[in-house]
Structure formats: structure tokens, C-alpha cells
Scaffold this active site. Structure first.
Site, short mmCIF file in Angstrom:
data_model
loop_
_atom_site.label_atom_id
_atom_site.label_comp_id
_atom_site.label_asym_id
_atom_site.label_seq_id
_atom_site.Cartn_x
_atom_site.Cartn_y
_atom_site.Cartn_z
N LYS A 1 0.85 -1.19 0.00
CA LYS A 1 0.00 0.00 0.00
C LYS A 1 0.89 1.25 0.00
O LYS A 1 1.80 1.36 0.81
CB LYS A 1 -0.92 -0.02 1.22
CG LYS A 1 -2.08 0.97 1.16
CD LYS A 1 -3.06 0.71 2.29
CE LYS A 1 -4.25 1.64 2.19
NZ LYS A 1 -5.25 1.38 3.24
N GLU B 1 -20.01 -4.16 10.51
CA GLU B 1 -20.92 -3.31 11.29
C GLU B 1 -22.03 -4.09 11.97
O GLU B 1 -22.46 -3.75 13.08
CB GLU B 1 -21.52 -2.24 10.38
CG GLU B 1 -20.55 -1.14 9.98
CD GLU B 1 -19.63 -1.53 8.84
OE1 GLU B 1 -18.70 -0.76 8.52
OE2 GLU B 1 -19.83 -2.64 8.26
N ARG C 1 -25.71 -0.62 7.22
CA ARG C 1 -25.56 -2.07 7.05
C ARG C 1 -26.13 -2.85 8.23
O ARG C 1 -26.43 -4.03 8.11
CB ARG C 1 -24.08 -2.42 6.94
CG ARG C 1 -23.37 -1.89 5.72
CD ARG C 1 -21.89 -2.01 5.94
NE ARG C 1 -21.12 -1.87 4.71
CZ ARG C 1 -19.83 -1.61 4.68
NH1 ARG C 1 -19.15 -1.49 5.81
NH2 ARG C 1 -19.19 -1.50 3.55
#
Length: 625
Positions: A276, A361, A389
Site C-alpha cells: 500500500k 458493522e 448495514r
């Protein structure tokens, strides 16, 4: 799109030319994101992966689905948007995420993680119905694979006879560091000697490019010897052919592997390891910080301005940390967002009371419910858009049982350049409809701190959400913390007296209504409690004013103003009520101020409503209809 997609010419490039193109792409992404804001480190990590993928598979025919847009900027550049890329995240420009209306190559629109695999399965089964034969490829980050929907899709692939090729971009990160057993298993695959040996066999096979050799290698990977050494592979146990790890910055190696798996009519899980922030030193060193950035100096990564402002997220995190020092029962929960929600300081100071459960979540919500049942004081910090969600868990596991879970709902309202996938405009409506749920909206960072202090130290009996915007104020954190005090949470506050009418405003709209109230002689109320409504104050307002304007940063249907209108019917109120809120739409991306202005939620927009009402009132007084 008028621009010819660059991917159609990639096969003509030599590998040295591809390396030069990769460098150019990185420079373009860095330059644009530094100016426009956006996702930096995650996109820098997928440049070679995208180039290799688009040299092998044909985006004109094959379905290539990217899980969210965090890693898909190179995809945008290769699919006809190089010339318009400098409009990224600007109002009227390119979206920072995948958007089907923007490009036919954005096969499935997504700003939320975990959607690609379920969508790909649906597309594959639809292709079968219509006798369409093409490759379907999913590119998902390792953080995305741990989300609920992605795991559910993986669990169904074998039974559905899927042949999808899953390219897992493994950089050990989602936004922050990945957590959980699956993440640990993938880390073990990267480092395990057996897999390193297999990787050597794989490289040799790819170099000779003998399909039979690859099939023999697959057999070896599935052998009992491997299971004895490593104890099994979760992806192979799900019926997928696991291949990897393969270097995610070696175009030739990836290209050869992709060509091989393309020819085998079976499902594959290709484990690609990337870095990354690749190619940008400061992003490589701190990929979490540079996952998503504001305006920065592209050379140094430093912000281009020194801000003396303090955000709501900062105040939430610091306040919660201070309160946790006073009460050992306070715990903090996040869904892979410790930095974004302001919890990094809490995590460092109270690691035993901090829970990062990954991109889950639903799990976080019911986990918090379990902690509340067992006498802890759980605080789940979550962006408004991501809390959507967990609606079932909010209703069934928290509200139905009336459990004292505190939801710190960050990024409520318009978030700006992240656009409609990330705007938090529905939380007032879906939280207010739940019995037992309380909803608060602070008008300032100080009021947010006061709310947390009152709820966590003075007592909270019901599930409660505090919603606050992506904004900041010029104030010192120390000043906020030293001024914390208990407040009357469920009572509205009269900010300004007036005789012409009343403005009932919530949260961020209180300050935007102040000048309008002053100029037009309206009373202004800070309606900090959205649910329950302050019945005594509301009865007073109904009795005193014949014009009421409700102002909120949320969807109009089912929102705060809708609740006021229902109460007006119950009270037989005969005056005029107008609602300043977001109409039945998904708003576009742009800066926060631009979108609020477009929606009529800035001072000028509120003033227009008041001016119109005033004109209607004057016309009525003179008998005009």
C-alpha cells in the site's frame, strides 16, 4: 466517453514501457489526489496489478468488478478517463468511486466494501440464463474479504458451480491494519515456508507456461502433505483453487499467472501481495494516514495549510478517552475505522477496552448489545453511511431489548467529495423509527462533548445515537475538555427570541440558521433532541407562532421535520409548517459547502424559504390568493 480506452493498447507495450507507464500513472494519481483530495495509498498499490490484469482480460467483454473505488483509480485511467481525471471528486467531475452511469467499464457501482463478490455471483448466474460466455473477475482487498457479504458469497461459490476468478489484493490493510483470524491466516500464507516453496514451483511452471504443469501444481497444493504441514487452506476448503502468494508489482509474473488461470474453467482465488502506497515513500511508511487525504504537498505529503480547527471526530475521541479514565466500564468499538472515527488515542491508552472488529458493522452492533447486557458501557463509533448495514441488528438486537448502547454516528449529513455512497442523510429517519431509540444532534463540538459526559457519567437507560457532521471549529481541545458539563439532553434551547415565527433547527443547521433568524425576527431553537421531541417546548411553539420552519441535514421523508408535522396534526396546529431538508434524492459529489448550497441547506437557502413564507403571509393578510 470520447476518449479511446488506454487498455486496448497495453498489449503493444514492452515490459520496460509498462514500467514507465506505471510510474506515469503513479505521478498522475499523486498529483491529482494531492490537489483534489481522495484515496492515495490504496490506489498506488494496485498500478501493476491493474496493468497486468487488463493485458490478459478484455474489459470490453469480460466483467471485471472492483470492490469499492479505493483501489480503482488506475482502472479509471485505463478505461477512457485519463483526459478527465483531473476532475476527480470535483462537482460535476469524476466520482471517487465506481459509478455505472460514469462508465460502461464500471460494471457495478460501489463505495461500500464487500459488494463485488455477491454482485459477481449474480452476474454469473444471469449469464448462464442467457447463454453468455465470458470471464468474470473480482478484485477485492484483503480487508474486503473479511466483510460479511464477501464471506457469504465465498461460502456459496462451490454450491452454485461458480467459475469466478477472485484476485485478492493483499496489502495487510483495509484502512488501518487488518484484524481477525482470516487476516492472520493470509499473513501466514505469505510467510509460511511451504507456500514459499509452492511459489517457487509456480514461478517455474509459469515460465514454461505448460498448462499441464499448472494443473499438476494445483494437485500438489491440494495434497494431504500440504494439509499436514499447514493445517488446511480456508479458500480451498470452500472449493476454490488457491494460487499464490504472487508478487503484486511484477507485471510479467502476474500476467503469466492470469493467462494460465484464464484457460482453466474452474474458480480461482489468486493471492496477490502488494504494498500500500507503493512508489511514494511517505505513503509506504504510513499507509493508514495516506489512505485518504485532504489537500497535501505531493512531494512531502504535508498538508498545504496549517489548520487550527478541531473536528467533531477529534472531540469525540478525546472526550471518550477522558471519560474512560474516570469510568473503567466504558469500552470503544470500531469497524476498521480507529483513525477515521478519532479512536486512535483511546486505542493506545486503553487497548484492553478497545475492539476493532474489522469491516463488520452488523457484528459490532450485536457485540455492543452483548456488552451492554453484561453491564459494560459500549460506544460504537461508526460513519452514518456504514451504520446502514446494521439496521436489522439495531432493530432486533439493540432497540427491541432496550439496551443502553451508545452509537457515535460520525459523518452524519453531507460528507462532500466522497459523494452519495458516503453521505449520511438517512440516519435520522431510520433511527427515529425504532422504538426505544434516542437520537441527539449537537450544534457544536462543545455540545458533543457535553452529551458524551452526560450520557456516560450521569446515566443512560436506552439505546442512544449522537449524530454529528464532518465539520470542525476553531477552538482548542483542552478548552472543550475543561468545559465539559452535564446538560439537559432532552430539552431544546432557545438561542434567539423572535416574534415573526420560529426556526426549529438541529445539529449543524443551528449555526446556519442564526443570521436568518436575526434578520427576519424569527425565534431560533437548538433542537438537540431529535427523538424524543421536547413536547413542552413544542406545545409552547405551537401556541405562540403561526409560522414554523424545521431545518435539518437529513432526508425529508421520515426526518425531524416530519416528526414535527405529525405532532402538529396531533395538537390541531393551524399554522404554517415548512420543512428545509433533503428531498427524495441521492445528492452528487462536490465540496461539502457546494452540496449544502445546492440542497438549500446553507444560510442563503434557509433565507429563501423564510422570504417565501413571509411573502405568502403578507399576501394572505391582504386577501391575495
Amino acid at each position: 466517453m470520447n476518449e479511446s480506452p488506454l487498455f486496448r493498447r497495453l498489449k503493444d507495450y514492452t515490459y520496460p514501457q509498462l514500467a514507465m507507464l506505471a510510474e506515469e500513472i503513479r505521478e498522475t494519481i499523486t498529483s491529482v489526489v494531492a490537489t483534489n483530495t481522495g484515496h492515495l495509498a490504496s490506489n498506488l498499490g494496485t498500478v501493476e496489478l491493474t496493468l497486468a490484469l487488463y493485458r490478459v482480460f478484455d474489459p470490453d467483454r469480460d466483467i471485471i468488478i472492483w470492490d469499492t473505488g479505493h483501489q480503482a483509480y488506475t482502472h479509471k485511467l485505463l478505461t477512457g478517463r485519463y483526459g478527465s481525471f483531473r476532475s476527480l471528486r470535483k462537482k460535476g467531475g469524476l466520482s471517487g468511486f465506481l459509478k455505472v452511469s460514469e462508465s460502461p467499464y464500471d460494471r457495478f457501482g460501489a463505495g461500500h466494501v464487500g459488494t463485488a463478490l455477491p454482485a459477481a455471483l449474480g452476474m454469473e448466474k444471469s449469464d448462464e440464463l442467457f447463454k453468455i460466455s465470458r470471464n468474470i473477475i473480482v478484485v477485492a482487498g484483503d480487508g474486503a474479504i473479511t466483510s460479511g457479504m464477501a464471506l457469504e458469497a465465498l461460502n456459496q461459490m462451490k454450491d452454485l458451480g461458480s467459475k469466478i476468478k477472485v484476485i485478492m489484493n493483499d496489502n495487510g490493510m483495509s484502512i488501518g491494519k487488518n484484524v481477525g483470524s482470516l487476516s492472520s491466516a493470509m499473513a501466514e500464507m505469505r510467510l509460511n515456508p511451504f507456500y514459499r516453496e509452492i511459489k517457487g514451483d509456480l514461478k517455474n511452471t509459469l515460465e514454461t507456461m505448460k498448462l499441464g504443469g499448472l494443473e499438476q501444481l494445483l494437485s500438489k497444493i491440494k495434497s494431504g502433505l500440504k494439509a499436514t504441514i499447514l493445517g488446511g487452506n480456508v479458500f480451498e476448503d470452500m472449493g476454490l483453487n488457491y494460487i499464490g502468494p504472487v508478487g503484486g508489482h511484477d507485471i510479467q509474473e502476474m500476467e503469466t499467472l492470469f493467462n494460465a488461470v484464464k484457460e482453466i474453467d474452474e474458480p480461482f482465488f489468486v493471492h496477490v501481495v502488494t504494498k500500500k502506497g507503493k512508489g511514494l515513500e511517505y505513503a509506504e511508511k504510513n499507509p493508514a494516514r495516506f489512505h485518504s487525504v485532504g489537500k497535501i504537498d505531493p512531494e512531502s505529503g504535508e498538508k498545504t495549510f496549517d489548520s487550527v480547527e478541531v473536528s467533531y471526530s477529534d472531540v469525540f475521541g478525546r472526550t471518550l478517552t477522558e471519560l474512560a479514565s474516570l469510568d473503567p466500564s466504558i469500552v470503544a468499538i470500531t469497524a476498521a475505522m480507529p483513525d477515521g472515527t478519532g479512536l486512535s488515542g483511546f486505542m493506545e491508552k486503553f487497548p484492553a477496552r478497545f475492539y476493532d472488529l474489522g469491516i463488520t458493522e452488523q457484528l459490532c452492533t450485536t457485540f455492543a448489545a452483548g456488552m451492554a447486557v453484561s453491564h459494560s458501557k459500549p460506544v460504537f463509533a461508526v460513519y452514518s453511511t456504514f451504520l446502514q448495514r446494521a439496521f436489522d441488528q439495531l432493530a432486533h438486537d439493540v432497540a427491541l431489548q432496550d439496551l443502553p448502547v451508545l452509537f457515535a454516528v460520525d459523518r452524519a449529513g453531507i460528507v462532500g467529495q466522497d459523494g452519495p455512497t458516503h453521505n449520511g442523510i438517512f440516519d435520522i429517519a431510520f433511527l427515529s423509527m425504532l422504538p426505544n431509540m434516542r437520537v441527539l444532534s449537537p450544534s457544536s463540538v462543545q455540545e458533543l462533548s457535553n452529551m458524551l459526559y452526560t450520557l456516560l457519567l450521569k446515566g443512560m437507560e436506552h439505546p442512544t445515537a449522537i449524530r454529528y457532521p464532518r465539520e470542525a471549529e476553531v477552538i482548542s481541545l483542552d478548552e472543550v475538555l475543561s468545559s465539559m458539563k452535564e446538560i439537559a439532553l432532552w430539552k431544546w434551547e432557545e438561542i434567539m427570541h423572535g416574534e415573526e415565527g420560529a426556526i426549529l433547527a438541529t445539529g449543524s443547521m443551528v449555526s446556519r440558521s442564526y443570521e436568518v433568524a436575526l434578520n427576519y425576527g424569527y425565534a431560533l431553537y437548538n433542537c438537540r433532541s431529535i427523538k424524543p421531541l421536547d413536547e413542552s417546548m413544542l406545545e409552547y411553539v405551537f401556541g405562540k407562532y403561526d409560522t414554523i420552519v424545521c431545518v435539518e441535514e437529513g432526508i425529508k421523508r421520515g426526518g425531524f421535520g416530519s416528526g414535527i408535522a405529525l405532532k402538529a396534526i396531533e395538537h390541531g396546529y393551524a399554522g404554517k409548517i415548512d420543512l428545509v431538508a433533503i428531498d427524495d434524492c441521492f445528492s452528487p459529489h462536490g465540496t461539502r459547502d457546494e452540496i449544502l448550497s445546492e440542497l438549500g441547506l446553507d444560510t442563503r437557502g434557509i433565507e429563501k424559504t423564510i422570504s417565501r413564507l413571509r411573502g405568502e403571509k403578507n399576501a394572505s393578510d391582504y386577501g391575495i390568493r
